[in-house]
Design a protein around this motif. Structure first.
Motif, mmCIF file in Angstrom:
data_model
loop_
_atom_site.group_PDB
_atom_site.id
_atom_site.type_symbol
_atom_site.label_atom_id
_atom_site.label_comp_id
_atom_site.label_asym_id
_atom_site.label_seq_id
_atom_site.Cartn_x
_atom_site.Cartn_y
_atom_site.Cartn_z
ATOM 1 N N UNK A 165 1.192 -1.179 0.031
ATOM 2 C CA UNK A 165 -0.003 0.288 -0.179
ATOM 3 C C UNK A 165 0.968 1.618 0.526
ATOM 4 N N UNK A 166 2.204 1.352 0.441
ATOM 5 C CA UNK A 166 2.425 2.280 0.473
ATOM 6 C C UNK A 166 3.447 2.914 -0.468
ATOM 7 N N UNK A 183 2.358 7.104 -6.941
ATOM 8 C CA UNK A 183 1.455 8.159 -7.395
ATOM 9 C C UNK A 183 2.326 9.981 -6.424
ATOM 10 N N UNK A 184 2.129 9.833 -5.714
ATOM 11 C CA UNK A 184 2.978 10.893 -5.565
ATOM 12 C C UNK A 184 4.134 11.121 -6.093
ATOM 13 N N UNK A 185 5.410 10.108 -6.325
ATOM 14 C CA UNK A 185 6.328 10.347 -7.461
ATOM 15 C C UNK A 185 6.283 10.222 -8.893
ATOM 16 N N UNK A 186 4.884 10.299 -9.010
ATOM 17 C CA UNK A 186 4.316 10.577 -10.884
ATOM 18 C C UNK A 186 3.627 11.528 -10.385
ATOM 19 N N UNK A 235 8.075 9.930 3.639
ATOM 20 C CA UNK A 235 6.708 10.347 4.506
ATOM 21 C C UNK A 235 6.007 9.140 4.577
ATOM 22 N N UNK A 236 6.385 8.067 4.082
ATOM 23 C CA UNK A 236 5.505 6.858 3.581
ATOM 24 C C UNK A 236 6.366 5.725 4.739
ATOM 25 N N UNK A 278 7.514 -0.008 7.931
ATOM 26 C CA UNK A 278 7.964 0.090 6.423
ATOM 27 C C UNK A 278 8.462 1.585 5.908
ATOM 28 N N UNK A 279 10.208 0.268 5.641
ATOM 29 C CA UNK A 279 10.481 1.236 5.073
ATOM 30 C C UNK A 279 10.479 0.983 3.225
ATOM 31 N N UNK A 280 10.795 2.691 2.987
ATOM 32 C CA UNK A 280 10.161 2.294 1.136
ATOM 33 C C UNK A 280 12.091 3.063 0.898
#
Length: 139
Positions: free
Chosen positions: A60-61, A67-70, A92-93, A98-100
């Motif tokens: 989900x993250x 979506x935010x990067x696009x 922020x996510x 969760x680690x992005x």
């Protein structure tokens, strides 16, 4: 010859006559064994569900971050991405385990990668051209 069942029945009848109420040791042991068997079945299932829920949070993250990067790419003045633009989005996510990360950010192409601190050995990724995958970003 007396059988165990007959002895137990006689003991139960004697207790009833004397007004005693309660369970025998064998009855209590049977209940404890049944509870142990049920726990042995339920605990691994519960732990598996927790792992699936954590990886769903990663997916989900990743979807939200993509979506935010696009959106950032579309709003970028020169029409390209760089690590400075993507970094704050990923931060922020990256919450609740969760680690992005973004191993690949080049021009308009990107690959976002996510893991969970409580789940070892599982990685999810999403690219600018596809959905969430169960593999890491390709180098």
């Amino acid at each position: 010859m007396l059988k165990l069942h007959d002895i137990q029945a006689a003991a139960r009848a004697r207790r009833e006559e004397e007004g005693e109420k309660g369970f025998t040791l064998i009855e209590l042991l049977v209940v404890v064994i049944i509870i142990g068997i049920l726990a042995a079945i339920a605990i691994p299932i519960f732990l598996g569900q927790q792992q699936q829920a954590r990886m769903s949070a990663v997916e989900s993250a990743l979807t939200n971050a993509k979506t935010e990067v696009v959106a950032a790419l579309v709003g970028s003045p020169n029409g390209t991405l760089d690590a400075a633009l993507v970094g704050p989005i990923l931060t922020s996510y990256s919450v609740d385990g969760v680690q992005l990360t973004a191993p690949t950010v080049s021009g308009t192409a990107f690959c976002l990668q996510g893991t969970h601190t409580a789940v070892t050995g599982e990685t999810r990724s999403v690219t600018d051209t596809g959905g969430v995958q169960t593999t890491a970003c390709a180098p």
